[in-house]
Design a protein around this motif. Structure first.
Motif, mmCIF file in Angstrom:
data_model
loop_
_atom_site.group_PDB
_atom_site.id
_atom_site.type_symbol
_atom_site.label_atom_id
_atom_site.label_comp_id
_atom_site.label_asym_id
_atom_site.label_seq_id
_atom_site.Cartn_x
_atom_site.Cartn_y
_atom_site.Cartn_z
ATOM 1 N N SER A 6 -33.846 -18.808 36.957
ATOM 2 C CA SER A 6 -34.015 -17.364 36.751
ATOM 3 C C SER A 6 -35.181 -16.792 37.561
ATOM 4 O O SER A 6 -35.144 -15.628 37.962
ATOM 5 N N PHE A 9 -34.239 -15.028 40.830
ATOM 6 C CA PHE A 9 -33.495 -13.770 40.778
ATOM 7 C C PHE A 9 -34.477 -12.617 40.601
ATOM 8 O O PHE A 9 -35.534 -12.770 39.986
ATOM 9 N N SER A 10 -34.132 -11.480 41.129
ATOM 10 C CA SER A 10 -34.960 -10.292 40.985
ATOM 11 C C SER A 10 -35.275 -10.043 39.507
ATOM 12 O O SER A 10 -34.396 -10.224 38.648
ATOM 13 N N LYS A 12 -35.348 -7.389 38.181
ATOM 14 C CA LYS A 12 -34.478 -6.281 37.786
ATOM 15 C C LYS A 12 -33.109 -6.773 37.312
ATOM 16 O O LYS A 12 -32.310 -6.009 36.793
ATOM 17 N N THR A 13 -32.810 -8.062 37.528
ATOM 18 C CA THR A 13 -31.522 -8.640 37.149
ATOM 19 C C THR A 13 -31.453 -8.809 35.636
ATOM 20 O O THR A 13 -32.286 -9.483 35.042
ATOM 21 N N THR A 14 -30.453 -8.191 35.032
ATOM 22 C CA THR A 14 -30.268 -8.293 33.583
ATOM 23 C C THR A 14 -29.410 -9.502 33.234
ATOM 24 O O THR A 14 -28.778 -10.109 34.122
ATOM 25 N N ASP A 17 -26.007 -8.721 34.363
ATOM 26 C CA ASP A 17 -25.861 -8.943 35.806
ATOM 27 C C ASP A 17 -25.614 -10.413 36.106
ATOM 28 O O ASP A 17 -24.731 -10.758 36.898
ATOM 29 N N ARG A 18 -26.416 -11.273 35.494
ATOM 30 C CA ARG A 18 -26.275 -12.714 35.747
ATOM 31 C C ARG A 18 -24.943 -13.238 35.248
ATOM 32 O O ARG A 18 -24.304 -14.074 35.892
ATOM 33 N N PHE A 21 -22.400 -12.154 37.734
ATOM 34 C CA PHE A 21 -22.615 -12.946 38.947
ATOM 35 C C PHE A 21 -22.009 -14.340 38.784
ATOM 36 O O PHE A 21 -21.277 -14.821 39.662
#
Length: 126
Positions: A6, A9-10, A12-14, A17-18, A21
């Motif tokens: 984790s 990852f940015s 900002k990635t929720t 989102d993950r 993805f």
């Protein structure tokens, strides 16, 4: 939740989102790893179906995988009589759980589009 990747990852990635993805990765893996496999019999199909399911479940955050292979098998006894799995033969549902988000991804042939569509079938957040 323990995810050692984790940090890459940015921020900002929720979780949503993950999860989405990871669903895309799973569909891509399914399409690019498991097409072109030769099959001759129902026994071959069952073995391959189970191998696909188990392989996808081995990837991170996969909760459930259900694969159906809809393919017309050769009727000949010729040693050259076999077919191969194509994307349009695959109907799969993959459930990803990342944190509090669960995504159901689907890959199946859509006759109306004449296309093998990978898509998000459902998203649930706890």
């Amino acid at each position: 939740m323990n995810d050692p990747a984790s940090k890459y990852f940015s921020p900002k990635t929720t979780e949503r989102d993950r999860a989405v993805f990871e669903a895309g990765i799973a569909i891509g893996t399914l399409v690019h790893q498991f097409t072109g496999i030769p099959v001759r019999s129902l026994e071959d199909l069952e073995i391959i179906k189970k191998a696909i399911e188990r392989s996808l479940l081995a990837q991170p955050f996969r909760e459930e995988v259900k694969v159906e292979l809809n393919i017309e098998l050769p009727q000949s006894n010729s040693p050259y009589a076999y077919t191969t799995i194509k994307t349009r033969n695959i109907d799969a549902r993959i459930i990803i759980k990342y944190g509090r988000c669960r995504v159901t991804a689907r890959l199946r042939y859509i006759p109306e589009l004449d296309y093998n569509l990978g898509y998000i079938e459902d998203i649930q957040e706890d």
